[in-house]
Each structure stands twice: as C-alpha cells, then as structure tokens.
Design an enzyme around this catalytic site. Structure first.
Site, mmCIF file in Angstrom:
data_model
loop_
_atom_site.group_PDB
_atom_site.id
_atom_site.type_symbol
_atom_site.label_atom_id
_atom_site.label_comp_id
_atom_site.label_asym_id
_atom_site.label_seq_id
_atom_site.Cartn_x
_atom_site.Cartn_y
_atom_site.Cartn_z
ATOM 1 N N LEU A 162 16.954 101.877 52.322
ATOM 2 C CA LEU A 162 16.733 100.636 53.082
ATOM 3 C C LEU A 162 16.282 100.915 54.495
ATOM 4 C CD1 LEU A 162 18.656 97.364 53.064
ATOM 5 C CD2 LEU A 162 18.481 98.546 55.264
ATOM 6 N N GLN A 177 15.594 101.841 61.716
ATOM 7 C CA GLN A 177 16.876 101.991 61.048
ATOM 8 C C GLN A 177 16.652 102.377 59.588
ATOM 9 O OE1 GLN A 177 20.399 100.707 62.428
ATOM 10 N NE2 GLN A 177 19.135 101.916 63.795
ATOM 11 N N SER A 232 20.846 99.878 66.257
ATOM 12 C CA SER A 232 19.574 99.642 66.945
ATOM 13 C C SER A 232 19.631 99.947 68.433
ATOM 14 C CB SER A 232 19.131 98.199 66.729
ATOM 15 O OG SER A 232 18.715 98.009 65.407
ATOM 16 N N GLU A 274 21.209 88.976 68.665
ATOM 17 C CA GLU A 274 20.869 90.374 68.381
ATOM 18 C C GLU A 274 19.516 90.726 68.994
ATOM 19 O OE1 GLU A 274 22.871 92.106 64.523
ATOM 20 O OE2 GLU A 274 21.258 90.742 63.975
ATOM 21 N N ARG A 331 25.711 94.918 70.724
ATOM 22 C CA ARG A 331 24.801 95.990 70.310
ATOM 23 C C ARG A 331 23.371 95.755 70.798
ATOM 24 N NH1 ARG A 331 26.926 93.518 65.778
ATOM 25 N NH2 ARG A 331 25.583 92.042 64.668
ATOM 26 N N ASP A 332 22.513 96.741 70.508
ATOM 27 C CA ASP A 332 21.057 96.676 70.665
ATOM 28 C C ASP A 332 20.615 96.710 72.128
ATOM 29 O OD1 ASP A 332 21.383 96.221 67.938
ATOM 30 O OD2 ASP A 332 21.027 94.073 68.107
ATOM 31 N N ASN A 355 15.491 98.842 58.134
ATOM 32 C CA ASN A 355 15.568 97.550 58.805
ATOM 33 C C ASN A 355 14.965 97.621 60.202
ATOM 34 O OD1 ASN A 355 18.320 98.875 58.854
ATOM 35 N ND2 ASN A 355 18.815 97.224 60.253
ATOM 36 N N ASP A 356 15.691 97.377 61.259
ATOM 37 C CA ASP A 356 15.097 97.127 62.571
ATOM 38 C C ASP A 356 14.182 98.254 63.057
ATOM 39 O OD1 ASP A 356 17.105 95.289 62.217
ATOM 40 O OD2 ASP A 356 18.075 95.644 64.140
#
Length: 487
Positions: free
Chosen positions: A49, A68, A112, A226, A171-172, A51-52
């Site tokens: 997988l 990610q 992230s 986010e 986060r991030d 993602n970001d």
C-alpha cells in the site's frame, strides 16, 4: 502455494520486511504488476500500500518524491518512506526505502512529513509513531536530512508528544522560513475534538518552540486537520489541509470520504499565530484525492502531487496485493480568489501520435490523454463490450462523473456520482487523463478538477457527444531497476 499474511489479524500489520522472504516479496510484486489495472504513467508501489506523498522538493537538479509505503499488503500497516526522483517526470530513478521504522519513537511507523531545501541541504521532517503497551499512540516530530546515497539520516526528535491543547492525533509537519527564522505547522485534533494546526518556530530547523494554535475564522471544519501545506504566492498566503469529519456538504461539495480544502488569504501572521481566512474551498471534486503536498521548483512553479486514493474504501486491486497511486504532478496558481491546477507541461512528452476523436472511438491503449472542446451539453462514455461504463457529462449547468455502472462498483456507501457546478458554460477545453484504473479531469481552465479510480474490465471504446478534439495514447514512464530492500 505461498501463505499470504492474514491482515484481518491487526497485529500482522506490524510485521516487518525482515520477517518475510525475498520469494514472498517477488511473488506479491508479480501479482501486483500483472494486474491489468496497474498504471502505466503514474507512480505506484511495487506491491503493498502506498498513501501520502511526502518530502516533495526540487533539489540538486531533480524533483524528489517520497511516499508512505507498507510493503507487505494492501492495508495500512508499518509505514516506511519510499523514494524516487526525476528530472523530467518521464524518466525516474528508484532509490528504494529512505526511512525505516527502526527507532523507539517511530517503531510503529514513519508517518507523513515534508522537506525544506536550503542551499546544498535538504532538511526532512516526519511524524514518528510509537504505541505503548496500553496501545496509546505517542507521536514525535522528527528531524533528518538527505544523504549523498539518497537515504535519510535521523538526527533528533524536535517535538515529543503533543501540546496540552491537542489529543494524540498530531502529525504531518511542514516547515517554511521567513526573516532567518524557521516555522513549523503540525496538523492535529484538539482535546475538544476540533481540527486545528499548531504553530512552532525556531532559529534552527531542528529546534522548535510552540507558539499556539493557528487562528482562523473558519466556523466548522471537522475534528482533525491532516497534511497541512502552506505557501505564499502573489503576496497571498495559501493553506491547503485535509480535514477529517463531516463538513457542510451538499450536492456539489464535500462528498468524498474525506475532502481536501484550501484558503487564500493575507500571508500568515506569525506574530499573532493567525491566518486571516474566512472561507475554505474544496480542491478536488473526484472520489479519490487526499493529502496533497506542494513545492517550488527551479522555474518558480508551484507543483502539487496528491494521493490518488482514500483510507476507507476497499479497492478492487486490493486482491492483487497493491493499493493506490500518486496523482499526476500539477502546477497550481492563484487566479482571482481561486487555485487552478494544470498537468505539468513535461507530461506532453509521454504522448504517442494523436488521433482525431471519433464519435465511437476504438481504443488501442488503456492509458491515454484526451484534449477536447466541449459544447454546453456533452457526454463522454468509457465502456467495454458488456456496456459497463464510466460517464463524464454536463447539462450545461453542472458536471457529473458517474461510476455507478463500472465492472466493479465499490464503496457505494460513499456514493457513485460526483457533481460540480460548471464555471465555464461556453465552449472550452477540457483535458482527461486515463491510466488503466484512474481518471483525472481538468475543467474550467483548471479551476474544477475530478480525480478518481475507475474499473472497467477490457475497456475498448470511448463514445463522445458534444465533443471534438484529439486522443493521445500515452507511453509508460521509464523506471530504472528496483534496488534491494536490504532484508
């Protein structure tokens, strides 16, 4: 027969690369890349997988893209950062894994973060996640930098835990610099279950002091913000973020699983921790768009790349051991009081010889671009011999993207149609990019964009009414050999 990891046992989501064999990885990669829905010109994971997008930057003559990645299956598990780079968005270097979850503070995932280029150094920031024995998530904001060998050295934890006003949903990080001072924004959820962004500053990129919650004039924007991204253009400040939770949705907006929004305002007032913004606007109307980041390249372009997926849907490709891809790179500009997006000019180099678009156009490739002029009313139908379809149309007042009759309809609880009010009602150009199982549509000179997955088995025809223009089969992006994962 290989025994696949059972991810219904959530503990298995923290299985590491060292727990599996090279044969296991080779097997799941073969399954992924033989999937007819696997893309040709989008960045996608070898397996597992994605993602970001993370750490986007132009550095030493190349565009650097991290993302990610959970390697072992199409689920959200133990996150790494994967790294590719390119000079032209056609030819890509595959640098492999740049961040492993190998410290206590990131033992349950390198989540992230972002990049900040300064001279001959690329600073990198990310959220490390650690679960206690009581399954309490402890976030840390971590500083590192890019090495000559394209790996990331982790230098120190900048922020451990969260400020008192925030929950552990924190986060991030993203960093920018003004007047010799560094500023960091971190997305989060307050202890009162409201979305918010924390503001920090420091004299060095790896030393940050908390200033408080970034103040805006938004009335309601979900319970968690986010992936904040902030930049300045045309003497304005632009904040993009991804709010989770219910927004004030109607037929035309905020119908995605989680939406992405932006606001254009005065530049951020760091002394008052305030962004003088009253309105946020949805960035993408499609089903599958989240967590975008932007960066500036050597030409002064502001480039955006997002995650072409979402965290709640079970996708048809999951059964083939891969999930998600990144969007096409897009240049974003402020025009009036709106952001507009257009695919990067470099992507034209992917085109094969153009074809005059026919009313019933037989497809020779499952990866192509359409550059079209549309009438006030139009319809574009992508279909196969079984009349399974995805339809993009307009009645002159609104656009509609309808995927209710695909071969594999999924995530119906989130709806099967997306609408947007049409800004350009006269004849104008629209560009569509189709890549096996994705579609990206740029309307209204880039003010209205739809990003979505689409699943039509054996798609072989596109039928057009009220449309003229050209269709270009698109070549594959060129990737060098995948490095070993050092397991």
């Amino acid at each position: 027969m290989i025994d696949y990891i059972d991810f219904s046992n959530r503990q298995n989501r923290f299985v590491t690369l060292s727990d599996v064999s090279n044969d296991y990885l080779s097997t799941i990669e073969k399954i992924a890349k033989e999937d007819p829905y696997y893309p040709s010109y989008h960045i996608a994971p070898h397996h597992g997988l994605m993602n970001d997008p993370n750490g986007l930057a132009f550095f030493r003559g190349e565009h650097h893209i991290f993302y990610q990645w959970f390697p072992l299956g199409p689920v959200h598990g133990l996150k790494h950062w994967y790294h590719v780079s390119t000079k032209d968005f056609i030819h890509f270097k595959d640098h492999g894994i740049a961040l492993y979850p190998d410290q206590l503070y990131d033992s349950h995932g390198c989540h992230s973060g972002s990049a900040f280029v300064e001279g001959d150094k690329m600073h990198l920031f990310y959220t490390g996640n650690h679960l206690t024995e009581e399954s309490v998530a402890i976030p840390s904001q971590v500083y590192g930098f890019l090495n000559e060998d394209q790996t990331i050295s982790k230098e120190n934890v900048i922020i451990e835990g969260t400020p008192a006003e925030f929950s552990n949903n924190f986060r991030d990080p993203i960093v920018f610099k003004r007047d010799k001072k560094y500023y960091m924004l971190v997305g989060g959820e307050t202890s009162k279950n409201k979305g918010a962004i924390a503001l920090y500053s420091g004299d060095q990129p790896n030393e940050m002091t908390y200033h408080g919650i970034l103040q805006t004039n938004f009335k309601d924007a979900g319970y968690m913000w986010e992936c904040p991204n902030y930049f300045e253009q045309n003497n304005c400040g632009v904040l993009i973020f991804s709010p989770q939770g219910e927004l004030n949705k109607d037929k035309y907006q905020y119908n995605n699983v989680f939406s992405v929004v932006y606001c254009i305002s005065d530049v951020l007032d760091v002394a008052k921790s305030k962004l003088n913004a009253y309105e946020y606007i949805e960035l993408d109307k499609g089903f599958d768009f989240y967590a975008p980041q932007t960066y500036e390249d050597a030409c002064g372009r502001r480039i955006l790349i997002g995650w072409l997926g979402n965290s709640k849907s079970i996708y048809p490709t999951d059964q083939n051991m891969w999930a998600h891809m990144l969007t096409l790179p897009r240049e974003v500009k402020i025009e009036g009081n709106r952001l507009v997006q257009q695919p990067l000019q470099e992507l034209r180099e992917l085109r094969a010889k153009g074809q005059d678009l026919q009313t019933n156009h037989q497809l020779t490739s499952r990866s192509f671009e359409m550059v079209i002029e549309v009438d006030q009313e139009f319809e574009i139908v992508f279909r196969n011999e079984d009349n399974e379809t995805v339809v993009f149309s307009s009645n002159g007042e609104e656009y509609c993207l309808d995927r209710s009759k695909m071969t594999q309809v999924y995530a119906e609880e989130y709806g099967t149609k997306r609408y947007a009010l049409r800004k350009q009602k006269e004849k104008h150009q629209i560009r569509l990019f189709i890549d096996s199982s994705s579609i990206e549509i740029f309307c209204d000179h880039g003010e209205t964009v739809f990003t979505s997955r689409m699943f039509i088995k054996g798609m072989n025809v596109v039928c057009c009414h009220g449309v003229t223009g050209d269709l270009y089969p698109l070549n594959q992006i060129v990737k060098d050999t995948k490095p070993d994962f050092n397991i």
